[in-house]
Every structure is written in C-alpha cells, then in structure tokens.
Design an enzyme around this catalytic site. Sequence first.
Site, PDB file in Angstrom:
ATOM      1  N   THR A  56      -9.345  24.614  29.433  1.00  0.00           N
ATOM      2  CA  THR A  56      -8.206  23.816  29.826  1.00  0.00           C
ATOM      3  C   THR A  56      -6.842  24.787  29.740  1.00  0.00           C
ATOM      4  O   THR A  56      -6.348  25.476  30.519  1.00  0.00           O
ATOM      5  CB  THR A  56      -7.937  22.410  29.014  1.00  0.00           C
ATOM      6  OG1 THR A  56      -8.117  22.813  27.687  1.00  0.00           O
ATOM      7  CG2 THR A  56      -8.986  21.681  29.333  1.00  0.00           C
ATOM      8  N   LYS A  99     -14.377  26.273  24.200  1.00  0.00           N
ATOM      9  CA  LYS A  99     -12.836  26.210  24.608  1.00  0.00           C
ATOM     10  C   LYS A  99     -12.243  25.396  23.448  1.00  0.00           C
ATOM     11  O   LYS A  99     -12.658  24.735  22.674  1.00  0.00           O
ATOM     12  CB  LYS A  99     -13.028  25.323  25.818  1.00  0.00           C
ATOM     13  CG  LYS A  99     -13.277  23.903  25.934  1.00  0.00           C
ATOM     14  CD  LYS A  99     -12.295  22.906  25.472  1.00  0.00           C
ATOM     15  CE  LYS A  99     -11.215  22.947  26.062  1.00  0.00           C
ATOM     16  NZ  LYS A  99     -10.130  22.262  25.370  1.00  0.00           N
ATOM     17  N   THR A 128     -10.434  18.346  19.553  1.00  0.00           N
ATOM     18  CA  THR A 128     -10.116  18.898  20.679  1.00  0.00           C
ATOM     19  C   THR A 128     -10.524  20.431  21.035  1.00  0.00           C
ATOM     20  O   THR A 128     -10.025  21.309  21.472  1.00  0.00           O
ATOM     21  CB  THR A 128      -8.523  19.124  20.836  1.00  0.00           C
ATOM     22  OG1 THR A 128      -7.924  17.946  20.356  1.00  0.00           O
ATOM     23  CG2 THR A 128      -7.854  19.137  22.412  1.00  0.00           C
ATOM     24  N   GLU A 176      -2.240  27.953  22.012  1.00  0.00           N
ATOM     25  CA  GLU A 176      -1.199  27.852  22.895  1.00  0.00           C
ATOM     26  C   GLU A 176       0.060  28.657  22.587  1.00  0.00           C
ATOM     27  O   GLU A 176       0.670  28.429  21.679  1.00  0.00           O
ATOM     28  CB  GLU A 176      -1.000  26.478  23.096  1.00  0.00           C
ATOM     29  CG  GLU A 176      -1.790  25.765  23.732  1.00  0.00           C
ATOM     30  CD  GLU A 176      -2.007  24.149  23.731  1.00  0.00           C
ATOM     31  OE1 GLU A 176      -2.657  23.443  24.275  1.00  0.00           O
ATOM     32  OE2 GLU A 176      -0.784  23.652  23.174  1.00  0.00           O
ATOM     33  N   ASN A 220       3.661  22.616  26.107  1.00  0.00           N
ATOM     34  CA  ASN A 220       3.560  21.184  25.896  1.00  0.00           C
ATOM     35  C   ASN A 220       4.611  20.336  26.469  1.00  0.00           C
ATOM     36  O   ASN A 220       4.612  19.325  26.077  1.00  0.00           O
ATOM     37  CB  ASN A 220       3.297  21.079  24.238  1.00  0.00           C
ATOM     38  CG  ASN A 220       1.939  21.561  23.934  1.00  0.00           C
ATOM     39  OD1 ASN A 220       0.966  20.790  24.089  1.00  0.00           O
ATOM     40  ND2 ASN A 220       1.754  22.746  23.369  1.00  0.00           N
TER      41      ASN A 220
END
Length: 341
Positions: free
Chosen positions: A91, A117, A128, A214, A336
């Site tokens: 993702t 992932k 997650t 991220e 985000n």
Amino acid sequence: VCQERLKSGASQAVIVNSGNANCATGDIGLMNAYRMAEFAASLLDIENEMVLCSSTGIIGRQLPIEKIGVGVKNIQMSRDGGNAFAEAIMTTDTRPKRIALEFEIGDRTVRLGGVTKGAGMICPNMATMLCYLTTDAAIDHEWIQEELHTAVDDTFNMIAVDGDMSTNDTCVLFANGLAGNAPINAEHPDAHIFREALRRVMTYLAREMARDGEGATKLMTVHVRGARDKTDAVKASRAITTYALWQCALAGGDPNWGRIVGALGASGCELYQDRYDIYIGDVQVTKSGTAADFDYEKARAVMAGNEVRITVDLNIATAHATAWGCDLTHGYIDENTLYTR
C-alpha cells in the site's frame, strides 16, 4: 473468515487485495470476503474452506468485487509468482519485503520463505501489517503454532513507525510437507534449526518494515539490557522507538540523548536515576544517569547513518529486549495528509 477457517488448522491458499481494507463494510463486506475466497478456490480447483483471505487499504469502502473476480481469472500460477505477490500487496510501502532461506533438516533440504507489507500503524501488536510464510517442511501443527506466536512476540510485536494502530493484520504460515522430512516437533533433533530459520526470516521482515516506515530515512534499533524483567525491557525499548521527540531528533541527526531519557521515564519501566547508561552506536552519552564526557561530533556521525543503534543498560538485573523503529520526517506528514485522495 480466516478466524473461522483456521480453527481446523488446515488451509491451502490465501487471496489478498490491497488498496481497500474491506473493514467497516457490514454484511456486504463479509459476503465479498467469502466471494474472494470462492474466486481463488475456483482458480485452484480446491475446496472453498481451504482458502483464506486478507485485505489492506482504506477503511469503509466496499470492494470492487466484480473487478477482483475478473482479475483472479487472469492470474497465471508460477514458481516465480512470489515476487509479484510481494509487490501486489503493498500500500504505502515503497518497496517489497521478501526473503527465502534454504537449510537442512535431517537429510532433507528444506525451504522457508516469507513476504510482508506494512509501513505505518504497526503498534502495539502487529496491526496494519500482513505476513505470509511458506515452507515445504513437515511440521507438527501444535509445535509450530507455539513457535510462531513466540517469534511474532519478539519480531512483529517489537516494531513501530508512529505508535499508532489500525484494523487489519495477519500472519499465516503454510507448511505442505513436500520436503519429506520427519515432522518437526519439540523432540525433533533439528527443531532448533527450523526455529532459528523462522526467527531469521521474521526478524529480517520486521526490520524491513520499520526501515520502510512512511516517510522514513533511517532504521532505528533499540536494545535495552539490565532490566528488572522482560516486560520492563519491552516497555523501555518500545517507548524509545515511538517517542516522537526522539524520532524527530533522529531525522535531524541530533544526538539529543535527553529525549531518550524522557522516553525511558514515560515508559513505566523500573528506572533508577543514578544507574542507567545510554549509548548511541558505540558512543557512551550517559554514565550512571548523568552526562558522559563524549565526542559530540562522533555521536553526530553515528546519527547521520541510515541505521542507528541505541543501547540502554538499566543496570538493575539481566532481562533484555530489542525493538525497531524509524525517524519521523516531513514525508510522514505528506503521506498521511493525502491518503484517501
């Protein structure tokens, strides 16, 4: 669906979609999960109940189930398909996470591979992230269930990107026994070999998820030793990886060890002000709870690397734990603020 089907301890396949979490989607979402599994079962000519399913992505949107059905029909099975699978489940990941090992169990060659992932909201226990492990070893189900749980505790449950969590996580190990070895259990003379291989695979995948957090530019490894017990060692190490002020210092290459002390104090671990030592790489920055006489530029040089190791010795007892995290950068904010667009 998976919780229901895993009660038997048997499964032959998993179907995964990315971009849509199929969460908070009600009865339609549940029906779509079953339909996904049916698509895969039809392709593989196996029983529906032998297929697991996973989804990852944005919450609250219905799956484009007809599109998924068409896509499944176009899948071409291949021995090289694992690489494509690792990329397809991504993702916000920037790169696939995959690894495979080959080793000997008795007189048989055994293989163990895995893909994951996950790039955010992986806290406090998985959350997650998706992980799929496969092996051709023959393994006792009860034994591997316990080994997998223990390995998850020391790997996937010890990583964090932002200290947040979300809805969808999975870790599944498939074993088909085609290697032809005597089934591995607690009494098997080579059980330790498989255990070590499993730990290596899962540790590598855990580190790669933290490294690819991220917006991240640096992998942080935090090792806490000398704790009262394992629980305290886990608390302390994980608190440092999720302490936003320290993550920002890491992003800027600032060896501001006071941020580490702040994280320790907030962690709830047993801590004595006149005992703990802190190291940034090999540079000791505190000794017995006060500032050490250290080379600031050497500490800055350590912080400038793309992997930074922090060691904390609480000097209370002998328990220890290792956690992994990453720095907190403007890239995290960018990721985000635009996620659902």
